[in-house]
Structure formats: C-alpha cells, structure tokens
Design a protein around this motif. Structure first.
Motif, short mmCIF file in Angstrom:
data_model
loop_
_atom_site.label_atom_id
_atom_site.label_comp_id
_atom_site.label_asym_id
_atom_site.label_seq_id
_atom_site.Cartn_x
_atom_site.Cartn_y
_atom_site.Cartn_z
N ALA A 19 0.82 -1.21 0.00
CA ALA A 19 0.00 0.00 0.00
C ALA A 19 0.85 1.25 0.00
N VAL A 20 0.20 2.34 -0.40
CA VAL A 20 0.81 3.66 -0.25
C VAL A 20 0.24 4.25 1.03
N GLU A 21 1.10 4.48 2.00
CA GLU A 21 0.63 4.93 3.30
C GLU A 21 1.01 6.37 3.57
N ASP A 22 0.39 6.91 4.62
CA ASP A 22 0.74 8.27 5.05
C ASP A 22 1.64 8.15 6.28
N PRO A 23 2.90 8.52 6.13
CA PRO A 23 3.78 8.46 7.31
C PRO A 23 3.31 9.48 8.35
N LYS A 24 3.51 9.13 9.59
CA LYS A 24 3.09 10.06 10.64
C LYS A 24 4.03 11.25 10.74
N GLN A 25 5.28 10.99 10.44
CA GLN A 25 6.26 12.07 10.61
C GLN A 25 6.71 12.67 9.30
N ALA A 26 6.87 13.96 9.33
CA ALA A 26 7.27 14.68 8.13
C ALA A 26 8.62 14.18 7.62
N ALA A 27 9.47 13.79 8.54
CA ALA A 27 10.81 13.33 8.15
C ALA A 27 10.74 12.05 7.31
N HIS A 28 9.58 11.39 7.37
CA HIS A 28 9.43 10.16 6.60
C HIS A 28 8.75 10.38 5.26
N GLY A 29 8.69 11.63 4.88
CA GLY A 29 8.18 11.92 3.55
C GLY A 29 6.69 12.13 3.50
N ASP A 30 6.21 12.30 2.26
CA ASP A 30 4.78 12.55 2.06
C ASP A 30 4.00 11.26 1.98
N PHE A 31 4.63 10.26 1.40
CA PHE A 31 4.01 8.95 1.30
C PHE A 31 5.08 7.91 1.58
N GLU A 60 13.64 7.26 -0.53
CA GLU A 60 14.73 6.66 0.25
C GLU A 60 14.25 5.51 1.10
N ILE A 61 15.20 4.63 1.36
CA ILE A 61 14.90 3.47 2.19
C ILE A 61 15.07 3.88 3.65
N ALA A 62 14.13 3.44 4.46
CA ALA A 62 14.20 3.85 5.86
C ALA A 62 13.68 2.76 6.77
N GLY A 63 14.12 2.84 8.00
CA GLY A 63 13.62 1.92 9.02
C GLY A 63 13.77 0.48 8.61
N PRO A 64 12.80 -0.34 8.90
CA PRO A 64 12.89 -1.78 8.64
C PRO A 64 12.78 -2.13 7.15
N GLY A 65 12.51 -1.15 6.29
CA GLY A 65 12.41 -1.44 4.86
C GLY A 65 11.33 -0.62 4.17
N PHE A 66 10.92 0.45 4.82
CA PHE A 66 9.99 1.36 4.16
C PHE A 66 10.71 2.06 3.03
N VAL A 67 9.95 2.42 2.01
CA VAL A 67 10.49 3.35 1.03
C VAL A 67 9.65 4.62 1.16
N ASN A 87 5.05 0.04 1.97
CA ASN A 87 5.54 -1.13 2.69
C ASN A 87 5.85 -2.26 1.72
N LEU A 88 5.90 -1.92 0.43
CA LEU A 88 6.09 -2.93 -0.61
C LEU A 88 7.25 -3.88 -0.31
N ALA A 89 8.38 -3.28 0.05
CA ALA A 89 9.56 -4.12 0.27
C ALA A 89 9.34 -5.11 1.41
N MET A 90 8.67 -4.67 2.45
CA MET A 90 8.45 -5.57 3.59
C MET A 90 7.44 -6.65 3.27
N VAL A 91 6.45 -6.29 2.50
CA VAL A 91 5.44 -7.27 2.12
C VAL A 91 6.08 -8.33 1.21
N VAL A 92 6.83 -7.86 0.22
CA VAL A 92 7.50 -8.78 -0.70
C VAL A 92 8.49 -9.67 0.07
N ALA A 93 9.27 -9.03 0.91
CA ALA A 93 10.28 -9.77 1.66
C ALA A 93 9.65 -10.86 2.51
#
Length: 552
Positions: free
Chosen positions: A32-44, A82-89, A47-53
């Motif tokens: 899915a395309v999610e809304d990050p809670k924090q601005a530092a995590h971008g606009d959208f 950018e890649i962040a945290g456990p595998g978010f893009v 979790n594709l990488a984590m779901v695929v993984a």
RNA sequence: GCCCUCGUAGCUCAGGGGAUAGAGCACAGGAUUCCUAAUCCUGGGGCCGUAGGUUCGAUUCCUACCGGGGGCACCA
C-alpha cells in the motif's frame, strides 16, 4: 489524485520487478501507499519491500534497493525516494506537484471535493423515524443531523439519495397520546377527565388541547373514539417536528407511514412468504418467526396472540419494500436503543431472498447534555427534557450541527451547553467559521487596496514555498480523498476534524506571514492560496449543512 | 447469563497492521505600530483497560477477562 499517481508508478515498478525476476507476483495488490506520521518520513511511504520480503523470504532492505533501482529517474512527481527503518520506502513529492493543486482547485470552485464514486447508485437514507408523540429531543437531534450529514456526503460523491422518515401512527404510543390530549381537552372545558397513567405530560399537549377547544368548541366532549384527538395531536406534532427539521436545514424526500403496508397487503404477504419457506409456526396463539435458523438464540414472535403484529413484521415488510423500490444501498440511522431490531429485520429480508449486505445500519450512542460540568437529567415522558428547538433557540443551527457531528456515531456525545453558548475562541464552530471569515476579509482588503489576484492560469504558485504554505497545499490536496472516504464510511465527523485541523494550519500561517505585501508576485500567489482555502472551508461547511459567514 | 458497543493525556475525544501515538480543553508563560486577537507561539503531561494469540512488525486484527453504556418483550 497524487496518491493514485504514485500508486500507479509503484505498480509499474512492481510488475517490472516481476519481469526481472526480483520477486514473484505474489505480493500484487497487497502493498500500500501509506501516510507516514512524521514529516521526516516523507509525504508517502510504501511497505512494498516488507510485504514482498515476507512472502519471498528476502531481506526487506534489499527488496527496497531493487525497488529504488526500478524507480530510476524520479520524473516530475517524486523529489526523493529513500529506504528507511525496517524497509519502508519513503517518497518526497516535488513542491511543484503540491503547488499545481491550487489552480486546479480554484478552477473547480464549489465542485472541489465532489466526486462520482457513487456512479449514481440509488441510496435510501432512513433516519429520525420518530413517531409523532412529541417534539424532537436532543437524541433525535443527533440522529437527524447525523442522517442528514451522511445523506449530504453521499450526494456529494455521486449517489442518488432519498431521505426517508418512517413512522407509525397506529400503535399504543399514539393511542396514549390521543387519550392524553382528550384528558387535557376535557380539563380545559372544566369537565371530569382521567389522565392516562403513562400519559404524555408535556406542555405541548395542553397547547394542542387548547387549539382543539378553539376550533371545535365542546363538540368533542362526548366523543367516544380517541381518533379525533389522536389526529389533532399527530398533525400538530408533525408540523412541529417538520418546523424543527426545517430550522436545521433538513428536508425529507419521503414520509413512509407504516400503515400503508397493511393497506396494500404487504404485511400479509411477508407472513405468507415466510410460511411458504417453513420459517413460521404457531404456538400459544402467536405466530413465530424461526430466527434460530439465522443463528439467533431464540425464535421471535411476529404476530401476537391478539392478532396484532409486533414491530418486527412491519419492519421486515418495510425493508422488502425498500428493495422492491430498487435501492442499491439502504442506510439506516438508529439510536443504540433500537439495536435489537436489526438482526431480526436482516434475518427477515435474507429469508425472503434479499441481499442483506445492501443494508448498512449506523448505530449512534446517546447524547448527554452537560451544564456547568454536570449532566442534565432528562425524561421523555415527563416534561423535563430539552428539545432540539430549545437548543436552536439558545445556540443556533450551525452550533447544533457542528456539535452533533463532532463525534463519531459509536461514541457517546457530550453536549456542553456552556461551550456551545460561548461566542468565542473556545467554541470550535467559531474557530472554523472565523477562518473562513478571515479569508474573506483578506480578499476584501486586497480589493480595497486595488491589489488584483491576476489570472488563474498565470498564478505564480511557485512562490508558495514556506513550510506553512506547502503544508496548507497538502491539506487542500487531500480534501477530495477525505470526502470520498468519509462518504463511503458514512462518517461525517471526519469532515469536521479536517476543517478544525485546516483552520489551525491557516491561523498559524496567517500569524506568521502577510498575504498582502510589497512583493507583488508573492501577494498574487498568496491571494490564490487564500482563495483555495476559502473554497475548501466553504465547501466543507456547506457539505455539512452549515453556513460559511463572510464576516464575524 | 447472552448479544452489541466503547475503554487512548487530568477532562472531551481523533487516529489506526508499521518507524518517535495526536487535537481541543484545563494548567503555566509569552505575542497585537501591520491583511479580523473569535487569532498565534512555547511548556509539562501517556504500561493506547488487563492477559494471551496471529505477524517480520499490534495501541490497531483475534480470543478471554475486567470496567462503562445499550439491548436481550406477544413495547418501538
């Protein structure tokens, strides 16, 4: 809109990844395309990488790296990924994308936020449905406003909406109402009378009786039937209810009298149809419906041994009638005290071959009136309940609407009379309306000073670059999506929260930046921002049945 | 006893399978020569009811329990 564009982009990358053998198609549609809670995590974020993984037994961050590789050139949508945290893009959208929202919004004007997701589907919204035994209480008020707001949301999203009020003027309640009226009538004439034990004690009964004395004199003093009293009361009370609804800006398309179901044989038809299916039986002189066939703990009576149907039977017949009338979606707004009737009715229509998933029941909790930090106790039968009319006299329709929509339906609603009465900063209604008024004021100031906004096509929106401005643009951009979601979820409170949030952002922007300044281009850009905000406040308020004052 | 619903900051409530959980009110302090101060800014404040389970990840989904509300009529 922007989310959809990103989603499409992502889907293409995902497919390419399948083609290149990075992963299988197993995760298709599961990310899915999610809304990050924090601005530092971008606009959208995705979790594709984590779901695929998870599905492919790969490392999330490696999958994410493949994704970035496939994304390649970012195009005109994405500024940074950018890649962040456990595998978010995380995706950062280009400022130009946000800025481009504004001209489109202003071009659409009053239509901004509307959509066609309903595709003209016919929806019946049934609400209030209070029998005409007295003025609307605050509980009815909540339901009236909730139902109407839901109807408005659906209308704004391309549904064809019918507002319907279902009532029954034949039951015991109404008989007692007639008898109460008769007693008051005789009382006024100074004749012996007996007030029914569980009669309606409100002052409005006296009013009706007085009116009856005025129009009919004493000619009803020996009237054996309760009918004329009942009719007079019903008429007067319905007129009253409608007047109250009108004050709230609520107009029903249809009033459905339960009685018509008897007159045209629909009640008998339901019993016959259930009997054909072997779903009814007789016992102790009553007719029972085998609700146990539908997973309920016991069977229910549909016709009493007196020959009178219970409420279930006409309710089932009524809903069958809704199906027959061809509605694609039937929304019922009920108070939590009516929750018990829902399973019976659903079982009934299901038994007779209707698709019960087309019925959605919105159950709302009660309203508690608060006064000075204490609960105002109310009793319907007694005289001491607060009516919607009294509330309207005190605080006006906008406040009543706003307060009743501030909570989601399932949450009990605390109506703080003191807060509602305050014409000040404390009152959230004025907080939002003031934002609109302020925007109008800025526009007027500009006009007074001869500062022109310029042509929309040439609006220098690229000058809107401060954090506050970009945040405002993002909020404005999210409005149509919000409306769609609120409509499909039947949750008008989301609009209220959005407006409060937007008002906060605007007031913050306003106190930090000047709209009208020596910088002509920037002034033009900000005037267009002001216009966009004004449109969205107005659309949101109007959508919820409230006014958008131009000055306060 | 059974069913539904809720349990998130002192209060009223949002949110919701993801990365550091939010708003308003209340409390403390501050901002107005300038487009409306019905405004804004700063600050403290939380075992997301409890215990298990599913999951790479649970405050969110599932189960049980506890607590509040509503229902369990041959009333509506």
């Amino acid at each position: 809109m922007i989310r959809e564009r990103l989603q499409e982009r992502l889907d293409r990358c995902f497919d390419q990844g399948v083609g290149k053998g990075f992963w299988s198609a197993a995760a298709a549609g599961r990310y899915a395309v999610e809304d990050p809670k924090q601005a530092a995590h971008g606009d959208f974020a995705t979790n594709l990488a984590m779901v695929v993984a998870g599905l492919e037994k790969q490392k999330p961050r490696e999958v994410a790296a493949h994704l970035l590789e496939l994304l390649g050139d970012h195009g005109d949508l994405i500024e940074k990924a950018e890649i962040a945290g456990p595998g978010f893009v995380n995706f950062f959208i280009r400022e130009t994308v946000w800025q481009s929202v504004l001209p489109e919004l202003c071009r659409q004007g009053p239509a901004y936020g509307r959509s066609d997701i309903g595709q003209g589907r016919k929806v019946l919204v049934e609400f209030v449905s209070a029998n005409p035994t007295g003025p609307l209480s605050v509980g009815h008020g909540r339901q009236a406003i909730l139902g109407d707001a839901i109807a408005r949301l659906l209308q704004h999203t391309g549904h064809t909406v019918t507002r319907e009020y279902y009532y029954n003027d034949a039951g015991r309640q109404m008989r007692v109402l007639g008898e109460s009226t008769r007693a008051r009538y005789l009382e006024i004439l100074g004749l012996p009378h007996q007030f029914p034990e569980d009669g309606y004690q409100g002052e409005y009964i006296n009013d009706i009786a007085r009116q009856l004395v005025k129009t009919r004199g004493d000619e009803l003093k020996d009237e054996p039937a309760v009918q004329p009293f009942k009719e007079a009361a019903e008429q007067a009370i319905f007129a009253d209810i409608n007047a109250t609804l009108a004050r709230l800006g609520i107009v029903f398309d249809n009033y459905f009298n339960e009685h018509t179901l008897y007159d045209n044989g629909k009640i008998d038809a339901v019993v016959a149809a259930l009997r054909d299916k072997g779903l009814v039986y007789e016992q102790d002189g009553a007719v029972w419906f085998r609700t146990t066939e539908f997973g309920m703990d016991k069977d229910r009576v549909i016709i009493k041994n007196t020959g009178e149907p219970t409420y279930r039977l006409p309710d089932i017949a009524y809903h069958l009638e809704k199906f027959r009338r061809g509605f694609d979606w039937m929304v019922n707004v009920f108070g939590s005290d009516h929750i018990a009737t829902v399973p019976d009715v659903l079982a009934g229509i299901k038994a007779l071959g209707c698709d019960d998933s087309k019925v959605t029941v919105v159950i709302h909790q009660f309203v508690t009136l608060m006064q000075g930090g204490k609960q105002v106790k109310m009793s319907t039968r007694k005289a001491n309940f607060v009516t919607v009319d009294e509330l309207l006299d005190e605080v006006g329709a906008d406040v009543v609407r706003f307060f009743f929509l501030m909570r989601r339906a399932e949450a009990p609603l605390e109506f703080d009379l003191e807060l509602a009465r305050q014409q000040s900063q404390e009152n959230p209604v004025y907080y939002v309306q003031y934002a609109h008024a302020r925007l109008c004021s800025v526009r007027q100031q500009a006009e007074a000073k001869g500062v022109l906004r310029g042509r929309l096509e040439e609006a220098p929106v690229a000058r809107l670059t401060t954090d506050e401005e970009i945040e405002l643009l993002k909020a404005l951009a999210s409005f149509p999506e919000l409306v769609s979601h609120a409509a499909l979820a039947l949750e008008p409170h989301r609009i209220i929260y959005f407006l409060q949030d937007l008002a906060g952002r605007f007031h913050g922007f306003y106190s930090r930046h000047r709209v009208i300044s020596d910088d002509h281009e920037l002034t033009q850009a900000r005037l267009w921002l002001v216009e966009g905000l004004r449109i969205v406040f107005r659309n949101g308020l109007v959508m919820m049945g409230m006014t958008a004052p131009e000055s306060m």
